[in-house]
Design a protein around this motif. Structure first.
Motif, short mmCIF file in Angstrom:
data_model
loop_
_atom_site.label_atom_id
_atom_site.label_comp_id
_atom_site.label_asym_id
_atom_site.label_seq_id
_atom_site.Cartn_x
_atom_site.Cartn_y
_atom_site.Cartn_z
N THR A 79 0.85 -1.20 0.00
CA THR A 79 0.00 0.00 0.00
C THR A 79 0.88 1.24 0.00
OG1 THR A 79 -1.61 1.33 1.21
CG2 THR A 79 -0.26 -0.17 2.54
N LEU A 80 0.49 2.23 -0.76
CA LEU A 80 1.25 3.48 -0.80
C LEU A 80 1.05 4.29 0.48
CD1 LEU A 80 0.97 4.68 -4.50
CD2 LEU A 80 3.00 3.87 -3.30
N TRP A 81 0.08 3.89 1.31
CA TRP A 81 -0.16 4.64 2.56
C TRP A 81 0.91 4.38 3.60
CZ3 TRP A 81 -2.91 8.62 1.72
CH2 TRP A 81 -3.95 8.59 0.79
N ASN A 82 1.79 3.39 3.35
CA ASN A 82 2.93 3.27 4.27
C ASN A 82 4.27 3.28 3.53
OD1 ASN A 82 3.31 0.73 3.16
ND2 ASN A 82 2.70 -0.43 4.98
N THR A 83 4.27 3.76 2.30
CA THR A 83 5.44 3.57 1.43
C THR A 83 5.93 4.88 0.83
OG1 THR A 83 4.65 1.36 0.88
CG2 THR A 83 6.23 2.34 -0.64
N ASP A 84 7.26 5.07 0.86
CA ASP A 84 7.89 6.18 0.15
C ASP A 84 8.52 5.60 -1.12
OD1 ASP A 84 9.52 8.20 -0.85
OD2 ASP A 84 10.00 8.98 1.15
N MET A 85 7.77 5.65 -2.19
CA MET A 85 8.20 4.97 -3.42
C MET A 85 9.53 5.50 -3.96
SD MET A 85 6.35 4.77 -7.10
CE MET A 85 4.85 3.91 -6.78
N GLN A 86 9.67 6.81 -3.95
CA GLN A 86 10.90 7.38 -4.49
C GLN A 86 12.12 6.96 -3.67
OE1 GLN A 86 10.78 11.61 -5.03
NE2 GLN A 86 12.91 11.70 -5.74
N PHE A 87 11.98 7.05 -2.35
CA PHE A 87 13.03 6.63 -1.42
C PHE A 87 13.44 5.19 -1.70
CE2 PHE A 87 14.50 4.95 2.61
CZ PHE A 87 15.14 6.00 3.26
N GLU A 88 12.46 4.33 -1.84
CA GLU A 88 12.75 2.90 -2.03
C GLU A 88 13.45 2.64 -3.37
OE1 GLU A 88 9.48 0.28 -1.20
OE2 GLU A 88 9.31 0.99 0.87
N GLN A 89 12.98 3.30 -4.41
CA GLN A 89 13.61 3.06 -5.72
C GLN A 89 15.04 3.60 -5.75
OE1 GLN A 89 11.41 3.61 -9.25
NE2 GLN A 89 9.58 2.68 -8.44
N GLU A 90 15.25 4.74 -5.12
CA GLU A 90 16.62 5.28 -5.08
C GLU A 90 17.56 4.33 -4.33
OE1 GLU A 90 15.34 9.99 -5.27
OE2 GLU A 90 16.18 9.20 -3.40
N ASN A 91 17.05 3.74 -3.27
CA ASN A 91 17.89 2.81 -2.49
C ASN A 91 18.20 1.53 -3.26
OD1 ASN A 91 18.27 4.43 -0.34
ND2 ASN A 91 17.14 3.20 1.13
N ILE A 92 17.22 1.04 -4.01
CA ILE A 92 17.48 -0.16 -4.83
C ILE A 92 18.61 0.15 -5.81
CG2 ILE A 92 16.54 -1.72 -6.58
CD1 ILE A 92 13.76 -1.26 -5.31
N ALA A 93 18.53 1.34 -6.42
CA ALA A 93 19.57 1.74 -7.38
C ALA A 93 20.92 1.84 -6.69
CB ALA A 93 19.19 3.07 -8.03
N LYS A 94 20.94 2.34 -5.46
CA LYS A 94 22.22 2.45 -4.71
C LYS A 94 22.82 1.05 -4.53
CE LYS A 94 22.73 6.85 -3.76
NZ LYS A 94 21.43 7.47 -3.87
N LEU A 95 21.98 0.11 -4.14
CA LEU A 95 22.47 -1.25 -3.93
C LEU A 95 23.02 -1.82 -5.23
CD1 LEU A 95 22.73 -3.66 -1.95
CD2 LEU A 95 20.43 -4.37 -2.62
N MET A 96 22.32 -1.56 -6.32
CA MET A 96 22.79 -2.08 -7.61
C MET A 96 24.12 -1.42 -8.02
SD MET A 96 19.29 -2.49 -9.74
CE MET A 96 18.13 -3.80 -9.34
#
Ligand code: XUL
Ligand code: CO
Length: 440
Positions: free
Chosen positions: A196-213
């Protein structure tokens, strides 16, 4: 080490008229198709997790099969027995490659140090076997979705400690992939998504996935990994929405975060249909973006809305797939990994072989058909002709970006209303396809 699959012979090619269940009807490894042996076009791989680990359990019931291979499951003895079984299996089927997650090859321990020690031990053993049997690692990956701590994802977790745990796991998975000479490393975003987007910071999460990659690319290149990194898109399951939804979304992500030079796409057939696309659509999007890396060869069930991971038998689909592979210039570092499992009631060791024979024959047929379509040329000629109005002087100038809207508006005024653009001839073209596929 004694033979595990004692009643299974080496599987040989016997041709389309054979009634022997333990023989290939179409896969003839050395047969030359468009200048290359079949086995080089297809580069079949065995998925460790389905073939050697999964014994048929699902969320409604226990395992129906037995993949203990004579050892207590969850032990290092069992891990070694799976290696023995895996190499005997590949040898009997003439499969040259395999793929694994870290967690498939050795049981996880309570500490990272012990888990890593086990991975070192088992990869020493795998390496020995690879040399003995002349087998190669197509790709490795880390299982970042099974453990409870990954409930909110790995790279996308809200917990910095979980993110670090994922990073440590990726580092080790890269170490062992390089140790075994793997030509690919996969990120399948198991739980990289949201409920649910009501508990999620989508941009934050995608940026972090990219950092890990990015860290994975830096580390991988530092330790000598020369192969391709892959994203394996999947629309949903286990998460309601996954960030690597489909090929186009994943390519957009890779470009946005500057990962497109090191990454390609691992396209899975069943994931394509979960995204509401055909398998061929996903392959084509990857190919036209020069990012077709590797393939997880399986098949879904259009009546079911989840990832059934069936062994492929639909020859129209395998034909379309191999057509796109051939026209894209082939799979270079990639291959066809059977990310597929036998149905739960097909629980015997014999079924493991019969399933691979089905999958390998289906793709061999697909390859034969695809080459025939290309050599026949009628379908491609039709497409060329369909766009031929752009071969005119004006058409070329449009394609070269050398005209303006004003100029084209003027042209239209002069020429008047255009004629209809010509029949798409879909039914005729599909009958050609039938003619070429059913030829036998
Ligand atoms: C899950 C799936 C995975 C990846 C590797 O749907 O396809 O097995 O291939 O993590
Ligand atoms: Co897969």
């Amino acid at each position: 080490m004694s033979e595990i699959f004692r009643n299974i012979p080496k599987i040989q090619y016997e041709g389309p008229d054979s009634y022997n269940p333990y023989a290939f009807k179409f896969y003839d490894a050395e047969r030359i198709i468009m200048g290359k042996p079949m086995k080089e076009h297809l580069r079949f791989a065995m998925a460790w997790w389905h073939n050697l680990c999964n014994a048929g359990s699902d969320m409604f019931g226990a395992s129906t099969g037995d993949k203990s291979f004579g050892q207590e499951t969850g032990t290092m003895e069992h891990a070694r027995a799976k290696v023995d079984a895996g190499f005997e299996f590949m040898d009997k089927l003439g499969i040259d490659y395999f793929c694994f997650h870290d967690a498939d090859i050795a049981p996880k321990a309570d500490t990272i140090e012990e888990t890593n020690r086990r991975l070192d031990e088992i990869t020493d053993y795998i390496k020995e076997k690879m040399e003995k049997y002349n087998k190669k690692l197509l790709w490795g990956t880390a299982n970042l979705f099974n453990e409870p701590l990954y409930m909110n994802g790995a790279g996308s977790s809200n917990s910095v400690d979980v993110f670090c745990h994922a990073a440590a796991q990726v580092k080790k998975a890269l170490d062992i992939t390089v140790k075994l000479g793997g030509s690919g490393y996969v990120f399948w975003g198991g739980r990289e998504g949201y409920e649910t987007l009501w508990n999620t910071d989508m941009q934050f999460e995608q940026e972090n996935i990219a950092k890990l990659m990015h860290m994975a690319v830096d580390y991988g290149r530092k330790i000598g990994f020369k192969g391709d990194f892959y994203i394996e898109p999947k629309a949903k399951e286990p998460m309601k929405h996954q960030y690597d939804f489909d090929v186009a979304t994943s390519i957009g992500f890779l470009r946005q975060y500057g990962l497109d030079k090191d990454f390609k796409i691992n396209v899975e057939a069943n994931h394509a249909t979960l995204a509401g696309h055909t398998f061929q659509h996903e392959l084509r999007v990857a190919a036209i973006n020069r990012m077709l890396g590797s393939i997880d060869a399986n098949q879904g069930d259009l009546l079911l809305g989840w990832d059934t991971d069936e062994f492929p038998y639909n020859v129209y689909e395998t034909t379309a797939c191999m057509y796109d592979v051939l026209t894209a210039g082939g799979l270079k570092n990639g291959g066809l990994n059977f990310d597929a499992k036998t149905r739960r009631p097909s629980y015997t060791h014999e079924d493991m072989f019969l399933a691979f024979i089905l999958g390998m024959d289906s793709f061999a047929l697909g390859l034969i058909n695809a080459a025939r379509i290309i050599e026949d040329g009628r379908l491609e000629e039709f497409i060329r002709e369909r766009y031929s109005s752009f071969e005119t002087e004006l058409g070329k100038r449009i394609r070269d970006g050398k005209v303006t809207l004003e100029e084209l508006a003027e042209y239209c005024e002069k020429e008047g209303k255009p004629a209809l653009p010509g029949s798409g001839r879909q039914e005729y073209l599909l009958s050609i396809l039938n003619q070429l596929i059913i030829k036998g």
